[in-house]
Motif scaffolding. Structure first.
Motif, PDB file in Angstrom:
ATOM      1  N   LEU A   1      58.225  53.565  39.332  1.00 38.72           N
ATOM      2  CA  LEU A   1      57.000  53.977  38.329  1.00 38.72           C
ATOM      3  C   LEU A   1      57.119  52.687  37.695  1.00 38.72           C
ATOM      4  CD1 LEU A   1      55.058  55.660  36.936  1.00 38.72           C
ATOM      5  CD2 LEU A   1      56.773  57.189  35.994  1.00 38.72           C
ATOM      6  N   GLY A   2      57.118  51.592  38.132  1.00 41.29           N
ATOM      7  CA  GLY A   2      57.134  50.137  37.546  1.00 41.29           C
ATOM      8  C   GLY A   2      55.663  49.679  37.586  1.00 41.29           C
ATOM      9  N   MET A   3      55.606  48.284  37.132  1.00 44.47           N
ATOM     10  CA  MET A   3      54.510  47.545  37.368  1.00 44.47           C
ATOM     11  C   MET A   3      53.506  47.901  38.366  1.00 44.47           C
ATOM     12  SD  MET A   3      53.780  43.412  37.397  1.00 44.47           S
ATOM     13  CE  MET A   3      54.482  43.243  39.419  1.00 44.47           C
ATOM     14  N   LEU A   4      53.959  47.774  39.564  1.00 46.28           N
ATOM     15  CA  LEU A   4      52.993  48.066  40.776  1.00 46.28           C
ATOM     16  C   LEU A   4      52.696  49.594  40.728  1.00 46.28           C
ATOM     17  CD1 LEU A   4      54.605  45.445  43.137  1.00 46.28           C
ATOM     18  CD2 LEU A   4      52.332  45.358  41.893  1.00 46.28           C
TER      19      LEU A   4
ATOM     20  N   ALA B   1      55.260  60.670  39.930  1.00 48.67           N
ATOM     21  CA  ALA B   1      55.843  59.793  40.361  1.00 48.67           C
ATOM     22  C   ALA B   1      57.397  59.784  39.826  1.00 48.67           C
ATOM     23  CB  ALA B   1      55.405  58.430  39.397  1.00 48.67           C
ATOM     24  N   TRP B   2      58.364  59.044  40.662  1.00 52.61           N
ATOM     25  CA  TRP B   2      59.769  59.161  40.487  1.00 52.61           C
ATOM     26  C   TRP B   2      60.477  58.193  40.028  1.00 52.61           C
ATOM     27  CZ3 TRP B   2      64.148  57.665  43.548  1.00 52.61           C
ATOM     28  CH2 TRP B   2      65.400  58.420  43.269  1.00 52.61           C
ATOM     29  N   SER B   3      61.176  58.084  39.022  1.00 55.43           N
ATOM     30  CA  SER B   3      61.744  56.682  38.406  1.00 55.43           C
ATOM     31  C   SER B   3      63.239  57.065  38.258  1.00 55.43           C
ATOM     32  CB  SER B   3      61.026  56.157  37.201  1.00 55.43           C
ATOM     33  OG  SER B   3      60.976  57.176  36.235  1.00 55.43           O
ATOM     34  N   ARG B   4      64.017  55.885  37.713  1.00 59.22           N
ATOM     35  CA  ARG B   4      65.501  56.074  37.570  1.00 59.22           C
ATOM     36  C   ARG B   4      65.547  56.566  36.197  1.00 59.22           C
ATOM     37  NH1 ARG B   4      69.381  52.778  35.596  1.00 59.22           N
ATOM     38  NH2 ARG B   4      67.847  51.523  34.902  1.00 59.22           N
ATOM     39  N   SER B   5      64.858  55.979  35.230  1.00 60.64           N
ATOM     40  CA  SER B   5      65.011  56.611  33.690  1.00 60.64           C
ATOM     41  C   SER B   5      63.815  57.493  33.543  1.00 60.64           C
ATOM     42  CB  SER B   5      65.057  55.395  32.807  1.00 60.64           C
ATOM     43  OG  SER B   5      64.065  54.470  33.014  1.00 60.64           O
ATOM     44  N   GLU B   6      63.894  58.313  32.482  1.00 62.02           N
ATOM     45  CA  GLU B   6      62.761  59.104  32.206  1.00 62.02           C
ATOM     46  C   GLU B   6      61.637  58.513  31.668  1.00 62.02           C
ATOM     47  OE1 GLU B   6      64.137  62.326  29.453  1.00 62.02           O
ATOM     48  OE2 GLU B   6      62.286  63.387  29.515  1.00 62.02           O
ATOM     49  N   ARG B   7      60.225  58.681  32.039  1.00 59.55           N
ATOM     50  CA  ARG B   7      59.147  58.185  31.561  1.00 59.55           C
ATOM     51  C   ARG B   7      58.026  59.055  31.486  1.00 59.55           C
ATOM     52  NH1 ARG B   7      59.599  52.644  31.580  1.00 59.55           N
ATOM     53  NH2 ARG B   7      61.320  51.975  32.551  1.00 59.55           N
ATOM     54  N   GLN B   8      56.923  58.552  30.666  1.00 58.40           N
ATOM     55  CA  GLN B   8      55.921  59.199  30.545  1.00 58.40           C
ATOM     56  C   GLN B   8      54.612  58.513  30.778  1.00 58.40           C
ATOM     57  OE1 GLN B   8      56.179  61.183  26.596  1.00 58.40           O
ATOM     58  NE2 GLN B   8      57.004  63.095  27.476  1.00 58.40           N
ATOM     59  N   VAL B   9      54.006  59.020  31.648  1.00 56.87           N
ATOM     60  CA  VAL B   9      52.539  58.318  31.850  1.00 56.87           C
ATOM     61  C   VAL B   9      51.337  59.378  31.951  1.00 56.87           C
ATOM     62  CG1 VAL B   9      51.041  57.081  33.644  1.00 56.87           C
ATOM     63  CG2 VAL B   9      53.631  56.609  33.184  1.00 56.87           C
ATOM     64  N   ASP B  10      50.324  59.189  31.096  1.00 53.80           N
ATOM     65  CA  ASP B  10      49.044  60.047  31.098  1.00 53.80           C
ATOM     66  C   ASP B  10      48.539  60.323  32.507  1.00 53.80           C
ATOM     67  OD1 ASP B  10      48.984  60.688  28.560  1.00 53.80           O
ATOM     68  OD2 ASP B  10      47.296  59.321  28.120  1.00 53.80           O
ATOM     69  N   GLY B  11      48.499  61.693  32.832  1.00 55.61           N
ATOM     70  CA  GLY B  11      47.771  61.846  33.899  1.00 55.61           C
ATOM     71  C   GLY B  11      48.927  61.804  35.280  1.00 55.61           C
ATOM     72  N   VAL B  12      49.931  61.743  35.150  1.00 52.50           N
ATOM     73  CA  VAL B  12      51.240  61.592  36.162  1.00 52.50           C
ATOM     74  C   VAL B  12      52.222  62.508  35.898  1.00 52.50           C
ATOM     75  CG1 VAL B  12      52.578  60.303  37.158  1.00 52.50           C
ATOM     76  CG2 VAL B  12      50.447  59.155  36.575  1.00 52.50           C
ATOM     77  N   ASP B  13      52.388  63.368  36.807  1.00 53.97           N
ATOM     78  CA  ASP B  13      53.686  64.265  36.753  1.00 53.97           C
ATOM     79  C   ASP B  13      54.991  63.589  36.941  1.00 53.97           C
ATOM     80  OD1 ASP B  13      52.243  66.585  35.975  1.00 53.97           O
ATOM     81  OD2 ASP B  13      52.221  67.514  38.211  1.00 53.97           O
TER      82      ASP B  13
ATOM     83  N   HIS C   1      62.369  62.024  37.185  1.00 55.50           N
ATOM     84  CA  HIS C   1      63.297  60.838  37.237  1.00 55.50           C
ATOM     85  C   HIS C   1      64.981  61.277  37.909  1.00 55.50           C
ATOM     86  CE1 HIS C   1      64.496  62.914  33.309  1.00 55.50           C
ATOM     87  NE2 HIS C   1      65.416  62.547  33.490  1.00 55.50           N
ATOM     88  N   GLY C   2      65.601  60.400  38.205  1.00 54.11           N
ATOM     89  CA  GLY C   2      66.963  60.570  38.481  1.00 54.11           C
ATOM     90  C   GLY C   2      67.124  61.460  39.723  1.00 54.11           C
ATOM     91  N   SER C   3      68.535  61.844  40.180  1.00 52.83           N
ATOM     92  CA  SER C   3      68.891  62.579  41.246  1.00 52.83           C
ATOM     93  C   SER C   3      68.423  63.985  41.274  1.00 52.83           C
ATOM     94  CB  SER C   3      70.278  62.361  41.527  1.00 52.83           C
ATOM     95  OG  SER C   3      71.031  62.483  40.692  1.00 52.83           O
TER      96      SER C   3
END
Ligand code: NDP
Length: 307
Positions: A139-142, A159-171, A174-176
């Protein structure tokens, strides 16, 4: 104080012109033999040159690519910081490539190319975009830029990332603990992760089995994240329906490799996105100015984290 451009001459000439215009006080070296190594403060390179330690005053190593996994541990002087390439050209090309791949998988392009070769006029079932769930690993730049392009089609996005994140319109997951529920709701999986110890070999048989039957893969991260045999098995068993692959380990693949002629795989030679010299020169010059002003460059790599 000088800048060493350690890459291809064609792009170097574009950089040289931009540096002469926008950073005229910083000597720009393409032929390093003309310089005292102590003068070099900045290097732009793809990998660490073997003699990097002789540049005793080196402050910043700029990667010419968005990934930095090619800089192996111990190859960079501890005093220098590492900066990955963050520039508009890379972002736009990745948006194009992933959109192309997602639409090709969504609309079964590879199957129709096969049918055309057989002169078979045969409409295949098609889902609405709202029924085709897209999931991006990373869930980085690209990944964020790609999701902006995919949103207007109406695909449900996660999207799945290492740390918890929030992006509008995206479920966001994060983490294992978040990986299994993320995979279970994903019909087209896009890998846009950096290669680190935590992502090496992640795309394996277990991960494919967690995806719903008929799911497909777009792989644009790094080759070593993908277990080739596991992908071929999942495609041949029919659990996965297709794959669009841009990165492999090794690159190029040997001529006898199963990906080349697989009926469900579209393979490209690591071209999803390439650093564009005009926009990259602008980004590097801005970063040198930031560094001189005591600010962190954009794209500063956390060397412990690996990205
Ligand atoms: P970023 O550093 O901006 O983002 C990386 C993302 O990956 C972050 O969201 C990060 O999580 C997540 N991540 C990293 N490790 C893990 C992990 N162990 N588990 C879960 N999530 C993880 O990278 P970019 O978007 O700029 O680039 C991504 C990669 O794309 C590059 O590293 C490169 O490998 C590849 N690439 C491929 C190209 C091609 O032509 N095929 C061209 C350019 C890049 P968090 O948000 O929590 O930090």
């Amino acid at each position: 104080m000088a800048f060493w451009f350690n890459s291809d001459r064609e792009r170097g000439l574009v950089f040289a012109e931009a540096f002469a215009r926008d950073l005229p006080d910083l000597p720009f070296a393409m032929d390093i033999s003309e310089y005292d190594p102590d003068e070099i403060r900045y290097i732009l390179t793809w990998t660490a040159p073997p003699d990097l330690y002789r540049f005793r005053n080196l402050e910043v190593v700029f990667s010419i690519g968005a990934g930095v996994d090619q800089f192996k541990p111990g190859t960079l002087p501890p005093g220098a910081i590492l900066v990955r390439m963050v520039e508009d050209g890379i972002v736009r090309m990745m948006q194009e490539y992933v959109t192309l791949a997602v639409l090709a998988l969504h609309r079964k392009l590879k199957a129709y190319i096969g049918q055309q070769a057989d002169a078979a006029w045969l409409p295949l079932p098609v889902r609405q975009a709202a029924q085709q769930r897209i999931g991006i690993l990373g869930l980085g730049m690209l990944a964020q830029a790609v999701m902006e392009r995919l949103k207007p089609f109406g695909f449900p996005l996660a999207a799945w990332s290492r740390s918890e994140r929030q992006v509008d319109g995206v479920d966001c997951y994060h983490g294992s603990d978040g990986l299994t529920p993320f995979l279970a709701r994903t019909d087209i999986l896009i890998c846009l992760l950096p290669l680190t110890q935590g992502t090496h070999g992640l795309l394996d048989a277990r991960l494919f089995a967690t995806l719903p039957a008929g799911a497909a893969l777009v792989h644009v991260g790094r080759g070593a994240q993908l277990d080739h045999d596991a992908l071929i098995a999942a495609l041949d068993e029919g659990h996965l329906s297709g794959a669009f692959i841009d990165v492999t380990e090794p690159e190029p693949l040997p001529p006898e490799h199963g990906f080349w002629r697989h009926p469900k795989i579209i393979l490209t030679p690591h071209v999803a996105s390439v650093t564009q010299p005009e926009t990259a020169a602008r980004a590097v010059i801005d970063n040198i100015k930031r560094h001189r002003d005591g600010l962190d460059p954009i794209g500063l790599v956390d060397r412990d984290r690996g990205y």
